[in-house]
Design a protein around this motif. Sequence first.
Motif, PDB file in Angstrom:
ATOM      1  N   LEU A   1       3.291   2.210  16.138  1.00  0.00           N
ATOM      2  CA  LEU A   1       2.535   3.448  16.393  1.00  0.00           C
ATOM      3  C   LEU A   1       2.374   4.282  15.123  1.00  0.00           C
ATOM      4  CD1 LEU A   1       3.753   4.782  19.864  1.00  0.00           C
ATOM      5  CD2 LEU A   1       1.559   3.742  19.276  1.00  0.00           C
ATOM      6  N   LEU A   2       3.386   4.288  14.269  1.00  0.00           N
ATOM      7  CA  LEU A   2       3.259   5.006  12.997  1.00  0.00           C
ATOM      8  C   LEU A   2       2.136   4.415  12.147  1.00  0.00           C
ATOM      9  CD1 LEU A   2       7.004   5.572  11.983  1.00  0.00           C
ATOM     10  CD2 LEU A   2       5.415   7.212  13.018  1.00  0.00           C
ATOM     11  N   LEU A   3       2.010   3.101  12.177  1.00  0.00           N
ATOM     12  CA  LEU A   3       0.930   2.455  11.424  1.00  0.00           C
ATOM     13  C   LEU A   3      -0.430   2.812  12.011  1.00  0.00           C
ATOM     14  CD1 LEU A   3       2.577  -1.009  10.711  1.00  0.00           C
ATOM     15  CD2 LEU A   3       2.352   0.957   9.165  1.00  0.00           C
ATOM     16  N   VAL A   4      -0.536   2.892  13.334  1.00  0.00           N
ATOM     17  CA  VAL A   4      -1.786   3.330  13.971  1.00  0.00           C
ATOM     18  C   VAL A   4      -2.095   4.772  13.552  1.00  0.00           C
ATOM     19  CG1 VAL A   4      -2.936   3.850  16.176  1.00  0.00           C
ATOM     20  CG2 VAL A   4      -1.562   1.778  15.944  1.00  0.00           C
ATOM     21  N   ALA A   5      -1.059   5.609  13.518  1.00  0.00           N
ATOM     22  CA  ALA A   5      -1.241   7.017  13.135  1.00  0.00           C
ATOM     23  C   ALA A   5      -1.728   7.152  11.695  1.00  0.00           C
ATOM     24  CB  ALA A   5       0.060   7.787  13.327  1.00  0.00           C
ATOM     25  N   PHE A   6      -1.448   6.182  10.861  1.00  0.00           N
ATOM     26  CA  PHE A   6      -1.977   6.168   9.504  1.00  0.00           C
ATOM     27  C   PHE A   6      -3.392   5.590   9.467  1.00  0.00           C
ATOM     28  CE2 PHE A   6      -2.826   3.271   5.944  1.00  0.00           C
ATOM     29  CZ  PHE A   6      -3.054   4.210   4.949  1.00  0.00           C
ATOM     30  N   LEU A   7      -3.590   4.472  10.140  1.00  0.00           N
ATOM     31  CA  LEU A   7      -4.838   3.712   9.996  1.00  0.00           C
ATOM     32  C   LEU A   7      -6.070   4.403  10.582  1.00  0.00           C
ATOM     33  CD1 LEU A   7      -3.303   0.248  10.760  1.00  0.00           C
ATOM     34  CD2 LEU A   7      -4.519   0.832   8.644  1.00  0.00           C
ATOM     35  N   ALA A   8      -5.953   4.957  11.767  1.00  0.00           N
ATOM     36  CA  ALA A   8      -7.135   5.549  12.410  1.00  0.00           C
ATOM     37  C   ALA A   8      -7.691   6.734  11.621  1.00  0.00           C
ATOM     38  CB  ALA A   8      -6.823   5.917  13.857  1.00  0.00           C
ATOM     39  N   PRO A   9      -6.864   7.722  11.246  1.00  0.00           N
ATOM     40  CA  PRO A   9      -7.412   8.818  10.441  1.00  0.00           C
ATOM     41  C   PRO A   9      -7.908   8.364   9.061  1.00  0.00           C
ATOM     42  CG  PRO A   9      -5.279   9.427  11.354  1.00  0.00           C
ATOM     43  CD  PRO A   9      -5.480   7.969  11.632  1.00  0.00           C
ATOM     44  N   THR A  10      -7.210   7.387   8.484  1.00  0.00           N
ATOM     45  CA  THR A  10      -7.631   6.888   7.174  1.00  0.00           C
ATOM     46  C   THR A  10      -9.018   6.274   7.254  1.00  0.00           C
ATOM     47  OG1 THR A  10      -5.360   6.508   6.473  1.00  0.00           O
ATOM     48  CG2 THR A  10      -7.062   5.278   5.307  1.00  0.00           C
TER      49      THR A  10
ATOM     50  N   THR B   1       0.656   8.165  -7.097  1.00  0.00           N
ATOM     51  CA  THR B   1       0.229   9.304  -6.288  1.00  0.00           C
ATOM     52  C   THR B   1      -0.929  10.058  -6.917  1.00  0.00           C
ATOM     53  OG1 THR B   1       2.496   9.516  -5.509  1.00  0.00           O
ATOM     54  CG2 THR B   1       1.050  11.400  -5.145  1.00  0.00           C
ATOM     55  N   GLN B   2      -0.864  10.293  -8.217  1.00  0.00           N
ATOM     56  CA  GLN B   2      -1.893  11.110  -8.872  1.00  0.00           C
ATOM     57  C   GLN B   2      -3.276  10.478  -8.737  1.00  0.00           C
ATOM     58  OE1 GLN B   2      -0.903  13.990  -9.696  1.00  0.00           O
ATOM     59  NE2 GLN B   2      -2.823  14.763 -10.501  1.00  0.00           N
ATOM     60  N   GLY B   3      -3.388   9.204  -9.045  1.00  0.00           N
ATOM     61  CA  GLY B   3      -4.677   8.526  -8.952  1.00  0.00           C
ATOM     62  C   GLY B   3      -5.190   8.455  -7.529  1.00  0.00           C
TER      63      GLY B   3
ATOM     64  N   SER C   1       0.826  -1.204   0.000  1.00  0.00           N
ATOM     65  CA  SER C   1       0.000   0.000   0.000  1.00  0.00           C
ATOM     66  C   SER C   1       0.862   1.257   0.000  1.00  0.00           C
ATOM     67  CB  SER C   1      -0.915  -0.009   1.230  1.00  0.00           C
ATOM     68  OG  SER C   1      -1.698   1.152   1.276  1.00  0.00           O
ATOM     69  N   GLY C   2       1.905   1.265   0.809  1.00  0.00           N
ATOM     70  CA  GLY C   2       2.781   2.430   0.861  1.00  0.00           C
ATOM     71  C   GLY C   2       3.471   2.689  -0.466  1.00  0.00           C
ATOM     72  N   MET C   3       3.917   1.621  -1.113  1.00  0.00           N
ATOM     73  CA  MET C   3       4.556   1.791  -2.425  1.00  0.00           C
ATOM     74  C   MET C   3       3.555   2.319  -3.451  1.00  0.00           C
ATOM     75  SD  MET C   3       7.612   1.342  -1.740  1.00  0.00           S
ATOM     76  CE  MET C   3       8.215   1.602  -3.394  1.00  0.00           C
ATOM     77  N   SER C   4       2.301   1.882  -3.358  1.00  0.00           N
ATOM     78  CA  SER C   4       1.267   2.412  -4.258  1.00  0.00           C
ATOM     79  C   SER C   4       1.054   3.901  -4.018  1.00  0.00           C
ATOM     80  CB  SER C   4      -0.047   1.665  -4.062  1.00  0.00           C
ATOM     81  OG  SER C   4       0.064   0.344  -4.516  1.00  0.00           O
ATOM     82  N   HIS C   5       1.093   4.316  -2.761  1.00  0.00           N
ATOM     83  CA  HIS C   5       0.963   5.743  -2.459  1.00  0.00           C
ATOM     84  C   HIS C   5       2.074   6.543  -3.134  1.00  0.00           C
ATOM     85  CE1 HIS C   5      -1.873   4.624   0.688  1.00  0.00           C
ATOM     86  NE2 HIS C   5      -2.082   5.886   0.952  1.00  0.00           N
TER      87      HIS C   5
ATOM     88  N   ARG D   1      -2.780  15.460  -2.556  1.00  0.00           N
ATOM     89  CA  ARG D   1      -1.504  14.942  -3.086  1.00  0.00           C
ATOM     90  C   ARG D   1      -0.458  14.861  -1.979  1.00  0.00           C
ATOM     91  NH1 ARG D   1       1.981  13.681  -6.754  1.00  0.00           N
ATOM     92  NH2 ARG D   1       3.761  14.846  -7.478  1.00  0.00           N
ATOM     93  N   LEU D   2      -0.335  15.920  -1.201  1.00  0.00           N
ATOM     94  CA  LEU D   2       0.615  15.923  -0.086  1.00  0.00           C
ATOM     95  C   LEU D   2       0.244  14.850   0.940  1.00  0.00           C
ATOM     96  CD1 LEU D   2       3.041  17.181   1.368  1.00  0.00           C
ATOM     97  CD2 LEU D   2       1.436  18.836   2.384  1.00  0.00           C
ATOM     98  N   ALA D   3      -1.044  14.714   1.218  1.00  0.00           N
ATOM     99  CA  ALA D   3      -1.505  13.707   2.181  1.00  0.00           C
ATOM    100  C   ALA D   3      -1.158  12.298   1.710  1.00  0.00           C
ATOM    101  CB  ALA D   3      -3.004  13.836   2.411  1.00  0.00           C
ATOM    102  N   VAL D   4      -1.306  12.037   0.423  1.00  0.00           N
ATOM    103  CA  VAL D   4      -0.972  10.717  -0.125  1.00  0.00           C
ATOM    104  C   VAL D   4       0.524  10.454  -0.006  1.00  0.00           C
ATOM    105  CG1 VAL D   4      -0.849   9.375  -2.266  1.00  0.00           C
ATOM    106  CG2 VAL D   4      -2.972  10.537  -1.646  1.00  0.00           C
ATOM    107  N   LEU D   5       1.343  11.438  -0.332  1.00  0.00           N
ATOM    108  CA  LEU D   5       2.793  11.257  -0.242  1.00  0.00           C
ATOM    109  C   LEU D   5       3.248  11.066   1.207  1.00  0.00           C
ATOM    110  CD1 LEU D   5       3.985  13.872  -2.888  1.00  0.00           C
ATOM    111  CD2 LEU D   5       4.169  11.375  -3.029  1.00  0.00           C
ATOM    112  N   VAL D   6       2.751  11.909   2.106  1.00  0.00           N
ATOM    113  CA  VAL D   6       3.139  11.796   3.515  1.00  0.00           C
ATOM    114  C   VAL D   6       2.674  10.468   4.094  1.00  0.00           C
ATOM    115  CG1 VAL D   6       2.751  12.756   5.832  1.00  0.00           C
ATOM    116  CG2 VAL D   6       3.289  14.276   3.921  1.00  0.00           C
ATOM    117  N   SER D   7       1.450  10.083   3.773  1.00  0.00           N
ATOM    118  CA  SER D   7       0.950   8.808   4.304  1.00  0.00           C
ATOM    119  C   SER D   7       1.718   7.631   3.710  1.00  0.00           C
ATOM    120  CB  SER D   7      -0.562   8.659   4.078  1.00  0.00           C
ATOM    121  OG  SER D   7      -0.875   8.631   2.699  1.00  0.00           O
ATOM    122  N   GLY D   8       2.138   7.739   2.456  1.00  0.00           N
ATOM    123  CA  GLY D   8       2.940   6.679   1.848  1.00  0.00           C
ATOM    124  C   GLY D   8       4.263   6.499   2.573  1.00  0.00           C
TER     125      GLY D   8
END
Length: 138
Positions: free
Chosen positions: A71-80, A27-29, A19-23, A43-50
């Motif tokens: 914890l970084l994964l939790v910080a991505f998953l909950a807001p997502t 990125t554009q899609g 998923s991170g590599m896809s981000h 766009r920035l959110a996708v790059l930062v989350s990736g």
Amino acid sequence: MDVVVLIGRILFVILFLGSGMSHLTSTQGMAGYAQSRGVPQARLAVLVSGVLIVVGALMVLLGIWADLGALLLVAFLAPTALLMHAFWKEEDAQTRQTEMVQFMKDMALAGAALMLFAFFAHVDDLGLTITGPLFSLD
């Protein structure tokens, strides 16, 4: 036991690395979809989350402050889950069901990552890791 934990770490992060590599490569899609869901600066959110996903997954996989990686994964998953899969806003029944499944998946993975954080921060000898935990829950 060390090998079982390592296998578990490998299986857990496969999803995040892909998923991170896809981000980072699509990125554009992904930004277009994120924008359609109301994410500001998509766009920035996708790059930062990736970057967040890849770094967190690699930390868990390699055992480099794996507690922080979890914890970084939790910080991505909950807001997502809340931003991208707000099933309660959907009017179409099929779309609502699809988004609810995605929401529940993200929340379940956040729960699993939170348990990994506690595991890594509590166990003294993790074995097969590069570093010990950054945090201590003793």
